[in-house]
Design a protein around this motif. Structure first.
Motif, short mmCIF file in Angstrom:
data_model
loop_
_atom_site.label_atom_id
_atom_site.label_comp_id
_atom_site.label_asym_id
_atom_site.label_seq_id
_atom_site.Cartn_x
_atom_site.Cartn_y
_atom_site.Cartn_z
N PHE A 1 0.85 -1.24 -0.02
CA PHE A 1 0.15 0.10 0.04
C PHE A 1 0.85 1.16 -0.04
O PHE A 1 2.19 1.36 0.62
N ASP A 2 0.13 2.43 -0.46
CA ASP A 2 0.91 3.62 -0.41
C ASP A 2 1.09 3.96 1.14
O ASP A 2 2.11 4.43 1.14
N ASP A 3 0.13 3.74 1.76
CA ASP A 3 0.34 3.99 3.29
C ASP A 3 -0.68 3.32 4.08
O ASP A 3 -1.74 3.00 3.46
N LEU A 4 -0.66 3.48 5.16
CA LEU A 4 -1.53 2.83 6.36
C LEU A 4 -2.31 4.20 7.10
O LEU A 4 -1.46 4.91 7.42
N LYS A 5 -3.65 4.11 6.87
CA LYS A 5 -4.29 5.23 7.55
C LYS A 5 -5.29 4.80 8.62
O LYS A 5 -5.88 3.67 8.64
N SER A 6 -5.47 5.64 9.70
CA SER A 6 -6.33 5.23 10.79
C SER A 6 -6.49 6.54 11.70
O SER A 6 -5.67 7.63 11.61
N GLY A 7 -7.34 6.60 12.46
CA GLY A 7 -7.50 7.78 13.24
C GLY A 7 -7.63 9.16 12.72
O GLY A 7 -8.38 9.43 11.77
N LYS A 8 -6.87 10.21 13.36
CA LYS A 8 -7.14 11.47 12.92
C LYS A 8 -6.83 11.75 11.31
O LYS A 8 -7.11 12.64 10.34
N VAL B 1 -11.15 8.24 -4.64
CA VAL B 1 -11.61 7.97 -6.05
C VAL B 1 -10.52 8.70 -6.98
O VAL B 1 -10.68 8.63 -8.15
N ASP B 2 -9.27 8.90 -6.35
CA ASP B 2 -8.34 9.27 -7.20
C ASP B 2 -7.05 8.38 -7.42
O ASP B 2 -5.97 8.75 -8.18
N GLY B 3 -7.32 7.02 -7.36
CA GLY B 3 -6.13 6.07 -7.55
C GLY B 3 -5.42 5.98 -6.43
O GLY B 3 -4.28 5.06 -6.51
N SER B 4 -5.41 6.55 -5.26
CA SER B 4 -4.81 6.31 -4.30
C SER B 4 -4.69 4.97 -3.46
O SER B 4 -5.92 4.42 -3.71
N ARG B 5 -3.84 4.24 -2.99
CA ARG B 5 -3.99 2.80 -2.55
C ARG B 5 -3.71 3.00 -1.01
O ARG B 5 -2.45 2.79 -0.66
N TYR B 6 -4.59 3.08 -0.33
CA TYR B 6 -4.26 3.22 1.13
C TYR B 6 -4.98 1.75 1.76
O TYR B 6 -6.26 1.59 1.55
N LEU B 7 -4.38 1.35 2.67
CA LEU B 7 -5.08 0.40 3.71
C LEU B 7 -5.76 1.25 4.87
O LEU B 7 -4.88 1.97 5.54
N VAL B 8 -6.87 1.29 5.08
CA VAL B 8 -7.39 2.11 6.24
C VAL B 8 -8.01 1.32 7.24
O VAL B 8 -8.92 0.31 7.08
N LYS B 9 -7.28 1.09 8.25
CA LYS B 9 -7.35 0.41 9.57
C LYS B 9 -8.65 1.37 10.56
O LYS B 9 -8.04 2.02 11.40
N LEU B 10 -9.85 1.09 10.14
CA LEU B 10 -10.85 2.03 10.72
C LEU B 10 -10.54 2.00 12.32
O LEU B 10 -10.89 3.18 12.87
N HIS B 11 -10.39 0.95 12.86
CA HIS B 11 -10.35 0.78 14.42
C HIS B 11 -8.78 0.78 15.03
O HIS B 11 -8.59 0.50 16.08
N ARG C 1 -6.79 3.85 18.34
CA ARG C 1 -7.29 2.50 18.60
C ARG C 1 -8.98 2.97 19.00
O ARG C 1 -9.26 3.72 19.60
N VAL C 2 -9.78 1.91 18.34
CA VAL C 2 -11.12 1.91 18.94
C VAL C 2 -11.73 0.39 19.16
O VAL C 2 -11.70 -0.45 18.21
N LEU C 3 -11.67 0.53 20.54
CA LEU C 3 -11.77 -1.13 20.92
C LEU C 3 -12.84 -1.11 22.17
O LEU C 3 -13.85 -2.08 22.08
N THR C 4 -12.60 -0.41 22.91
CA THR C 4 -13.80 -0.40 24.14
C THR C 4 -14.90 0.55 23.94
O THR C 4 -14.98 1.41 23.11
N PHE C 5 -15.87 0.80 24.76
CA PHE C 5 -17.16 1.31 24.70
C PHE C 5 -16.73 2.85 24.47
O PHE C 5 -17.32 3.47 23.67
N SER C 6 -15.93 3.39 25.85
CA SER C 6 -15.67 4.72 25.64
C SER C 6 -14.81 5.03 24.20
O SER C 6 -15.04 6.12 23.70
N GLU C 7 -13.97 4.41 23.92
CA GLU C 7 -13.26 4.50 22.50
C GLU C 7 -14.35 4.50 21.31
O GLU C 7 -14.16 5.55 20.50
N TYR C 8 -15.32 3.65 21.17
CA TYR C 8 -16.25 3.84 20.18
C TYR C 8 -17.10 4.97 20.25
O TYR C 8 -17.44 5.64 19.25
#
Length: 340
Positions: free
Chosen positions: A193-200, A210-220, A229-236
């Motif tokens: 991947f071009d980069d790994l993205k999460s959080g901010k 839609v511009d052809g970028s190749r990111y792995l988006v780890k939502l949590h 990280r998004v894992l506990t109730f307060s983090e969600y």
């Protein structure tokens, strides 16, 4: 693909090893070394046979339920590069990573939370609260160490997840998994991947869907990073507010392209709740339809209830009734080969 060659070799090596001068040798290694042309011709023939068998399985799946017309829509989206894969834990389990429920029970054994209390929370669908209670009981340091050790383990990548770099070499890939399977399988296939993205950082990458970028988006987030990280109730609670970058990114993703959910249970979790909210805000006819590959539910009433539930999130299932890994692989091969 290298993983298919390993399966081919394993079939050749099913018999006992050949002993030469007291030393054991694998049959596949001997054939490949002494008769490489014969080996690769046999491998090519095996690939063609396997492909044909999988397409037959896929055709059987498409004759099931309302799958055929739905898959044809999915095929057009795939061919038009208008599809984003959303990869769930079911795609990592074949590589011996635990699903979230199993991992919570493993953590429970190390905590003072009783199994009965955990069962009660999970049976009520309160996974976030269960994670928070175990996290608080163990304390962050131990919880984080156990999480990282489990999901950062460098295990062999097995199963249909190996097809993703071929199917989606230029796409964003979304996941809520904490493991590193996707990073590694794409790197192994020289399609990192071009980069790994999460959080901010999701704020700045949303415009690139839609511009052809190749990111792995780890939502949590990921296993070896507590920040974002998004894992506990307060983090969600904080991450899925309408003002948060995760919510805004997910809304952009839903509106930009169709999403294909793979290896996801799609229960009433925060992801589905968020999609339902976005559909309600925008209107189902104003955003793309999304699809999911799901194991069939035998009880007709429960299956219809699940379909109605998913439709509220603009998700439409393609049901398969058979082995999970084989069915997913068959549908991947069919998607890649179209009507051939």
């Amino acid at each position: 693909m290298e993983f298919l060659q390993k399966i081919f070799d394993a079939e050749i090596n099913e018999d006992e090893k050949i002993i030469i001068l007291g030393s054991p040798f694998y049959r596949a290694d001997i054939i490949r070394e002494l008769e490489p042309e014969t080996y690769y011709l046999a491998f090519k023939e095996w690939l063609n046979t396997r492909k044909g068998d999988l397409i037959e399985i896929a055709d059987e799946i498409l004759a099931f339920r309302k799958n055929k017309l739905r898959f044809e829509k999915l095929q057009k989206l795939f061919e038009g590069d208008a599809l984003i894969p959303f990869v769930g834990a079911g795609m990592s389990i074949p590589s011996d990573y635990p699903g979230w429920t199993k991992f919570l029970f493993e953590l429970c054994e190390e905590s003072d939370i009783s199994e009965a209390d955990l069962n009660k929370l999970l049976s009520n669908g309160e996974y976030e609260l269960a994670a928070e209670k175990i996290h608080d009981d163990l304390a962050s340091e131990q919880f984080n160490e156990l999480l990282e050790n489990e999901f950062s383990a460098d295990k062999e990548i097995l199963g249909p997840v190996n097809y993703l770099p071929e199917l989606f070499p230029k796409s964003f890939v979304l996941t809520t998994n904490f493991d590193t399977v996707l990073e590694r399988v794409y790197n192994q296939n020289k399609k990192g991947f071009d980069d790994l993205k999460s959080g901010k950082s999701l704020n700045e990458c949303a415009k690139h869907i839609v511009d052809g970028s190749r990111y792995l988006v780890k939502l949590h987030g990921t296993c070896n990073q507590v920040m974002d990280r998004v894992l506990t109730f307060s983090e969600y609670e904080s991450s899925y507010s309408e003002d948060d970058s995760l919510y805004k990114f997910f809304k952009r993703a839903m509106i930009s392209k169709s999403i294909l959910f793979i290896g996801c249970s799609l229960s009433s979790d925060r992801t589905i709740q968020t999609m339902m909210q976005i559909v309600k805000e925008e209107g189902a006819n104003e955003i793309p339809r999304h699809y999911a590959l799901l194991a069939d539910i035998k009880d007709d009433n429960l299956r219809k209830e699940k379909q109605r539930f998913l439709a509220k999130a603009n998700i439409f299932p393609i049901w398969y009734d058979g082995d999970h890994e084989e069915s997913i692989e068959a549908l991947f091969v069919k998607l890649e080969n179209g009507n051939t």
